[in-house]
Design a protein around this motif. Structure first.
Motif, PDB file in Angstrom:
ATOM      1  N   LEU A  59      72.787  84.205  29.755  1.00 53.61           N
ATOM      2  CA  LEU A  59      71.932  82.934  30.145  1.00 53.61           C
ATOM      3  C   LEU A  59      70.500  83.247  30.049  1.00 53.61           C
ATOM      4  CD1 LEU A  59      72.940  81.134  31.808  1.00 53.61           C
ATOM      5  CD2 LEU A  59      72.558  81.991  33.736  1.00 53.61           C
ATOM      6  N   ILE A  60      69.693  84.400  30.594  1.00 53.38           N
ATOM      7  CA  ILE A  60      68.639  84.647  30.727  1.00 53.38           C
ATOM      8  C   ILE A  60      68.054  84.969  29.058  1.00 53.38           C
ATOM      9  CG2 ILE A  60      66.785  86.193  30.922  1.00 53.38           C
ATOM     10  CD1 ILE A  60      68.452  87.156  33.772  1.00 53.38           C
ATOM     11  N   VAL A  61      68.892  85.367  27.989  1.00 53.56           N
ATOM     12  CA  VAL A  61      68.305  85.613  27.237  1.00 53.56           C
ATOM     13  C   VAL A  61      68.089  83.924  26.324  1.00 53.56           C
ATOM     14  CG1 VAL A  61      68.624  86.247  24.529  1.00 53.56           C
ATOM     15  CG2 VAL A  61      68.553  87.608  27.420  1.00 53.56           C
ATOM     16  N   GLY A  62      70.152  83.245  26.843  1.00 54.22           N
ATOM     17  CA  GLY A  62      69.795  82.092  25.926  1.00 54.22           C
ATOM     18  C   GLY A  62      68.613  81.300  26.534  1.00 54.22           C
ATOM     19  N   HIS A  63      68.972  80.844  27.830  1.00 57.72           N
ATOM     20  CA  HIS A  63      67.284  80.152  28.225  1.00 57.72           C
ATOM     21  C   HIS A  63      65.753  81.052  26.902  1.00 57.72           C
ATOM     22  CE1 HIS A  63      65.105  77.333  30.619  1.00 57.72           C
ATOM     23  NE2 HIS A  63      64.316  78.468  30.681  1.00 57.72           N
ATOM     24  N   ASN A  64      65.841  82.337  27.356  1.00 55.78           N
ATOM     25  CA  ASN A  64      64.214  82.961  26.906  1.00 55.78           C
ATOM     26  C   ASN A  64      64.475  82.059  25.419  1.00 55.78           C
ATOM     27  OD1 ASN A  64      61.776  84.717  27.413  1.00 55.78           O
ATOM     28  ND2 ASN A  64      62.711  85.203  25.032  1.00 55.78           N
ATOM     29  N   GLN A  65      65.826  82.143  24.350  1.00 54.92           N
ATOM     30  CA  GLN A  65      65.136  81.863  23.360  1.00 54.92           C
ATOM     31  C   GLN A  65      66.194  80.114  22.979  1.00 54.92           C
ATOM     32  OE1 GLN A  65      64.074  84.574  22.768  1.00 54.92           O
ATOM     33  NE2 GLN A  65      64.733  84.949  20.918  1.00 54.92           N
ATOM     34  N   TRP A  67      68.458  78.423  23.450  1.00 50.62           N
ATOM     35  CA  TRP A  67      70.018  78.420  22.748  1.00 50.62           C
ATOM     36  C   TRP A  67      70.562  76.926  23.093  1.00 50.62           C
ATOM     37  CZ3 TRP A  67      72.900  83.706  24.227  1.00 50.62           C
ATOM     38  CH2 TRP A  67      72.276  84.812  23.039  1.00 50.62           C
ATOM     39  N   SER A  68      70.936  76.033  22.215  1.00 53.86           N
ATOM     40  CA  SER A  68      71.347  74.836  22.863  1.00 53.86           C
ATOM     41  C   SER A  68      72.847  75.354  23.705  1.00 53.86           C
ATOM     42  CB  SER A  68      72.277  74.478  22.199  1.00 53.86           C
ATOM     43  OG  SER A  68      73.387  75.410  21.696  1.00 53.86           O
ATOM     44  N   PHE A  69      73.475  74.617  24.628  1.00 53.82           N
ATOM     45  CA  PHE A  69      74.609  74.448  25.719  1.00 53.82           C
ATOM     46  C   PHE A  69      75.583  74.806  25.105  1.00 53.82           C
ATOM     47  CE2 PHE A  69      77.700  72.941  28.773  1.00 53.82           C
ATOM     48  CZ  PHE A  69      77.757  73.411  29.550  1.00 53.82           C
ATOM     49  N   GLY A  70      76.216  74.970  24.084  1.00 55.79           N
ATOM     50  CA  GLY A  70      76.813  74.819  22.748  1.00 55.79           C
ATOM     51  C   GLY A  70      77.256  76.091  22.730  1.00 55.79           C
ATOM     52  N   ARG A  71      75.734  76.962  22.633  1.00 50.97           N
ATOM     53  CA  ARG A  71      75.839  78.576  21.817  1.00 50.97           C
ATOM     54  C   ARG A  71      75.397  79.282  22.595  1.00 50.97           C
ATOM     55  NH1 ARG A  71      74.532  80.233  17.269  1.00 50.97           N
ATOM     56  NH2 ARG A  71      72.909  78.080  17.003  1.00 50.97           N
ATOM     57  N   LEU A  72      75.148  78.579  24.207  1.00 57.29           N
ATOM     58  CA  LEU A  72      75.411  79.634  25.510  1.00 57.29           C
ATOM     59  C   LEU A  72      77.300  79.806  26.017  1.00 57.29           C
ATOM     60  CD1 LEU A  72      73.631  80.747  27.448  1.00 57.29           C
ATOM     61  CD2 LEU A  72      73.430  78.824  28.888  1.00 57.29           C
ATOM     62  N   LEU A  73      77.486  78.576  25.744  1.00 57.00           N
ATOM     63  CA  LEU A  73      79.183  78.454  25.822  1.00 57.00           C
ATOM     64  C   LEU A  73      79.641  79.631  24.699  1.00 57.00           C
ATOM     65  CD1 LEU A  73      80.181  74.978  26.588  1.00 57.00           C
ATOM     66  CD2 LEU A  73      80.049  76.505  28.279  1.00 57.00           C
ATOM     67  N   LEU A  74      79.365  80.056  24.150  1.00 58.46           N
ATOM     68  CA  LEU A  74      80.507  80.773  23.046  1.00 58.46           C
ATOM     69  C   LEU A  74      79.776  82.184  23.162  1.00 58.46           C
ATOM     70  CD1 LEU A  74      79.237  79.225  18.914  1.00 58.46           C
ATOM     71  CD2 LEU A  74      81.057  78.861  20.464  1.00 58.46           C
ATOM     72  N   ALA A  75      78.592  82.736  23.648  1.00 60.47           N
ATOM     73  CA  ALA A  75      77.715  83.507  24.104  1.00 60.47           C
ATOM     74  C   ALA A  75      78.730  84.093  25.678  1.00 60.47           C
ATOM     75  CB  ALA A  75      76.735  84.329  24.776  1.00 60.47           C
ATOM     76  N   PHE A  76      79.197  83.167  26.534  1.00 62.79           N
ATOM     77  CA  PHE A  76      80.172  83.723  27.321  1.00 62.79           C
ATOM     78  C   PHE A  76      81.842  83.692  26.749  1.00 62.79           C
ATOM     79  CE2 PHE A  76      77.583  80.324  30.406  1.00 62.79           C
ATOM     80  CZ  PHE A  76      76.337  81.583  30.391  1.00 62.79           C
TER      81      PHE A  76
END
Length: 154
Positions: A59-65, A67-76
């Motif tokens: 969540l932190i890295v995704g926000h910093n970078q 990322w789209s919401f979809g990419r963040l969901l893929l990370a989870f």
């Protein structure tokens, strides 16, 4: 922060994979051989805690970078099947989605003025406080999960 986003993300991705290994070995011993030791609890709590840490760091890295919401969901989602966090990390590297430093100051990008970016930059500029906050969040979530018990008991 001395760790770049790609390094921090890589560390938790590998940690998630390692704890998956421990949990799988513990499940094989428990369910395959009927051995019920305290090590099973240790493997489970280790994996659960690292899973929560991975999701928090994603969540932190995704926000910093950005990322789209979809990419963040893929990370989870990559933390759910065993061993998928490292290939997902590598795919992010190949696409250049982990490049760059922490965004500690506002840029000309209009998104830098919207909530939660000012708060995010404030935390990133104070890594010790950010680390304590992450640890506190993971501890609270782990305590809630322990209080709820295994899903079969819900």
């Amino acid at each position: 922060m001395t760790l770049k986003p790609k390094n921090l993300y890589g560390i938790v991705a590998v940690s998630e994979m390692v704890t998956w290994t421990g949990l799988i070995i513990a499940m094989i011993i428990r369910y395959g051989f009927g051995e019920y030791g305290s090590w099973f609890f240790f493997a489970g709590i280790s994996h659960g805690t690292v899973f929560l840490a991975y999701c928090t760091v994603a969540l932190i890295v995704g926000h910093n970078q950005r990322w789209s919401f979809g990419r963040l969901l893929l990370a989870f989602a990559s933390a759910i099947p065993p061993y998928l966090t490292v290939p997902f990390d590598r795919s992010l590297h190949k696409r250049g989605l982990l490049e760059g430093d922490w965004r500690t100051s506002a840029s000309d990008d209009p998104r830098d003025q919207r909530f939660p970016d000012p708060l995010f930059r404030w935390f990133i500029a104070r890594p010790a406080l950010l680390l304590l906050t992450i640890v506190a969040v993971v501890v609270v979530l782990t305590a809630v999960a322990l209080a709820l018990g295994p899903p079969r008991e819900w």
